[in-house]
Design a protein around this motif. Structure first.
Motif, PDB file in Angstrom:
ATOM      1  N   PHE A 189      -6.749   2.330   8.599  1.00 36.94           N
ATOM      2  CA  PHE A 189      -6.735   0.690   8.487  1.00 36.94           C
ATOM      3  C   PHE A 189      -5.729   0.214   7.280  1.00 36.94           C
ATOM      4  CE2 PHE A 189     -10.793   1.142  11.014  1.00 36.94           C
ATOM      5  CZ  PHE A 189     -10.203   0.883  12.303  1.00 36.94           C
ATOM      6  N   LEU A 190      -5.966   0.977   6.297  1.00 35.60           N
ATOM      7  CA  LEU A 190      -5.518   0.488   4.822  1.00 35.60           C
ATOM      8  C   LEU A 190      -3.846   0.542   5.156  1.00 35.60           C
ATOM      9  CD1 LEU A 190      -7.640   2.234   2.037  1.00 35.60           C
ATOM     10  CD2 LEU A 190      -7.066  -0.486   2.538  1.00 35.60           C
ATOM     11  N   SER A 191      -3.305   1.556   6.095  1.00 36.38           N
ATOM     12  CA  SER A 191      -1.834   1.828   6.084  1.00 36.38           C
ATOM     13  C   SER A 191      -1.376   0.459   7.139  1.00 36.38           C
ATOM     14  CB  SER A 191      -1.696   3.072   6.646  1.00 36.38           C
ATOM     15  OG  SER A 191      -2.218   3.037   8.023  1.00 36.38           O
ATOM     16  N   VAL A 192      -2.270  -0.064   7.716  1.00 37.86           N
ATOM     17  CA  VAL A 192      -1.994  -1.175   8.573  1.00 37.86           C
ATOM     18  C   VAL A 192      -1.637  -2.364   7.743  1.00 37.86           C
ATOM     19  CG1 VAL A 192      -2.573  -2.567  10.596  1.00 37.86           C
ATOM     20  CG2 VAL A 192      -3.087  -0.207  10.732  1.00 37.86           C
ATOM     21  N   PHE A 193      -2.623  -2.569   6.848  1.00 40.22           N
ATOM     22  CA  PHE A 193      -2.703  -3.780   6.143  1.00 40.22           C
ATOM     23  C   PHE A 193      -1.764  -3.686   4.778  1.00 40.22           C
ATOM     24  CE2 PHE A 193      -6.646  -4.192   8.355  1.00 40.22           C
ATOM     25  CZ  PHE A 193      -6.500  -5.638   8.764  1.00 40.22           C
ATOM     26  N   GLN A 249       6.886  -4.143   1.667  1.00 39.93           N
ATOM     27  CA  GLN A 249       8.023  -4.159   0.805  1.00 39.93           C
ATOM     28  C   GLN A 249       7.273  -3.681  -0.534  1.00 39.93           C
ATOM     29  OE1 GLN A 249      11.046  -5.316   1.350  1.00 39.93           O
ATOM     30  NE2 GLN A 249      10.497  -5.403   3.420  1.00 39.93           N
ATOM     31  N   THR A 250       6.082  -4.163  -0.939  1.00 38.25           N
ATOM     32  CA  THR A 250       5.682  -3.806  -2.044  1.00 38.25           C
ATOM     33  C   THR A 250       4.801  -2.509  -2.241  1.00 38.25           C
ATOM     34  OG1 THR A 250       3.575  -5.161  -2.048  1.00 38.25           O
ATOM     35  CG2 THR A 250       5.903  -6.202  -2.679  1.00 38.25           C
ATOM     36  N   GLY A 251       4.310  -2.248  -0.886  1.00 40.96           N
ATOM     37  CA  GLY A 251       3.210  -0.933  -0.862  1.00 40.96           C
ATOM     38  C   GLY A 251       1.662  -1.701  -1.410  1.00 40.96           C
ATOM     39  N   LYS A 252       1.566  -2.830  -1.534  1.00 36.58           N
ATOM     40  CA  LYS A 252       0.207  -3.124  -2.233  1.00 36.58           C
ATOM     41  C   LYS A 252      -0.476  -3.553  -0.941  1.00 36.58           C
ATOM     42  CE  LYS A 252       1.775  -4.848  -6.743  1.00 36.58           C
ATOM     43  NZ  LYS A 252       1.904  -5.842  -7.731  1.00 36.58           N
ATOM     44  N   ILE A 253      -1.875  -3.648  -1.396  1.00 40.02           N
ATOM     45  CA  ILE A 253      -2.967  -3.967  -0.272  1.00 40.02           C
ATOM     46  C   ILE A 253      -3.872  -5.073  -0.819  1.00 40.02           C
ATOM     47  CG2 ILE A 253      -4.795  -3.144   1.173  1.00 40.02           C
ATOM     48  CD1 ILE A 253      -3.527  -0.163   1.075  1.00 40.02           C
TER      49      ILE A 253
END
Length: 318
Positions: free
Chosen positions: A101-105, A109-113
């Motif tokens: 799920f984290l990979s979806v959000f 561009q920045t790789g941040k969540i």
């Protein structure tokens, strides 16, 4: 030109430093095994207190001593097999699905969540584990834990497998799964709890230790335990009523035609009217004695497994 050539390298490197979901799943499963073995007695006491409607137990210590003196010390580990299996599978699914799920959000561009994305990822992981794993295993665990007595011959359920067979024979498959009244409070409890826990754990890692996932910094076990402990304190306060409702719905036998509690809302109203508002937080103290230490133990193990992966593979990646 050199600066322009370095940018894609850095971008590629950051992508390689993501922890794969399967490693998160493995770390969670190992942490769950250790946690279950250490904290099972607290879970038994919590269940007994939540099911006590006549004032049999005067508190945590009295409950523990009463159970051990009347039923034997081993009674404090009743339901360990389904509890350990349940925790192992639950943490495997929780950690792995949360990573997915984290990979979806994740911002491409920045790789941040964002914290919003972490909350939704945690809630999604909690809902998934509640519907697929928590429901049947907790039904079996609670049915075993609520039994009182010394002689196994006098107990209705002789063990986890016998308990499953008996429930299915007497109540049908819905007694464990399917159309089950405890699904709603379980979803709310686990979804809310995991949303708070994952977000809090990440925040405490950043605030206390300046730790970012994939940065190569390996937390010491005591550091993981502190972050995990603090993160584990948030959920019990928010989810206390859902936990009480879940426990009582799971404990009641559906063989008869009349059930005391017909659903989540009906049970909350009955508990509030007959036992008072604070009864919805019964078992809060033993939950606080079990969940935060449990999260501390689980994260101490999980972070070391993840840290080993980071050290061996991510940091040596070209």
């Amino acid at each position: 030109m050199k600066l322009q050539e370095q940018k894609p390298q850095n971008s590629s490197s950051s992508r390689k430093k993501m922890i794969p979901p399967y490693m998160k799943a493995v770390s969670g499963s190992l942490g769950g095994i250790v946690e279950a073995c250490c904290l099972q007695p607290i879970d038994v006491i919590k269940t007994r207190l939540q099911l006590d409607q006549t004032g049999t137990y005067r508190g945590i210590v009295h409950c523990g001593t009463t159970v051990s003196s009347t039923e034997g010390v081993r009674a404090l580990w009743k339901g360990l097999t389904p509890f350990a299996t349940h925790l192992t599978l639950k943490y495997t699914l929780r950690m792995g699905s949360n990573a997915v799920f984290l990979s979806v959000f994740k911002d491409s561009q920045t790789g941040k969540i964002s914290n919003h994305g972490r909350l939704l990822s945690g809630f999604g992981a909690g809902v998934l584990e509640a519907l697929t794993i928590v429901t049947p295993f907790e039904v079996v665990k609670i049915r075993l834990q609520q039994q009182k007595g010394l002689s196994s011959e006098l107990l209705k359920y002789k063990g986890p497998v016998h308990c499953v067979h008996t429930i299915i024979r007497e109540e049908g498959l819905r007694g464990l799964w399917g159309v089950w009244a405890g699904a709603a409070p379980t979803v709310m409890r686990n979804g809310t709890n995991q949303a708070a826990m994952f977000t809090a754990k990440n925040s405490f890692d950043l605030f206390l230790w300046k730790k970012h996932e994939g940065d190569g910094k390996i937390l010491q076990p005591w550091q993981s335990m502190i972050s995990g402990f603090f993160a584990g304190t948030v959920g019990p306060f928010c989810t206390g009523p859902f936990d009480v409702v879940t426990t009582r719905l799971m404990a009641q036998n559906q063989q008869g035609s009349e059930l005391k509690y017909k659903g989540m809302i009906h049970e909350i109203r009955m508990i509030y009217s007959k036992e008072g508002l604070l009864a919805l937080w019964k078992g809060l103290l033993p939950r606080l004695m079990r969940i935060p230490p449990g999260q501390a133990i689980m994260w101490a193990v999980a972070d070391q497994v993840i840290g080993l992966y980071e050290r061996r593979y991510l940091q040596n990646a070209p």
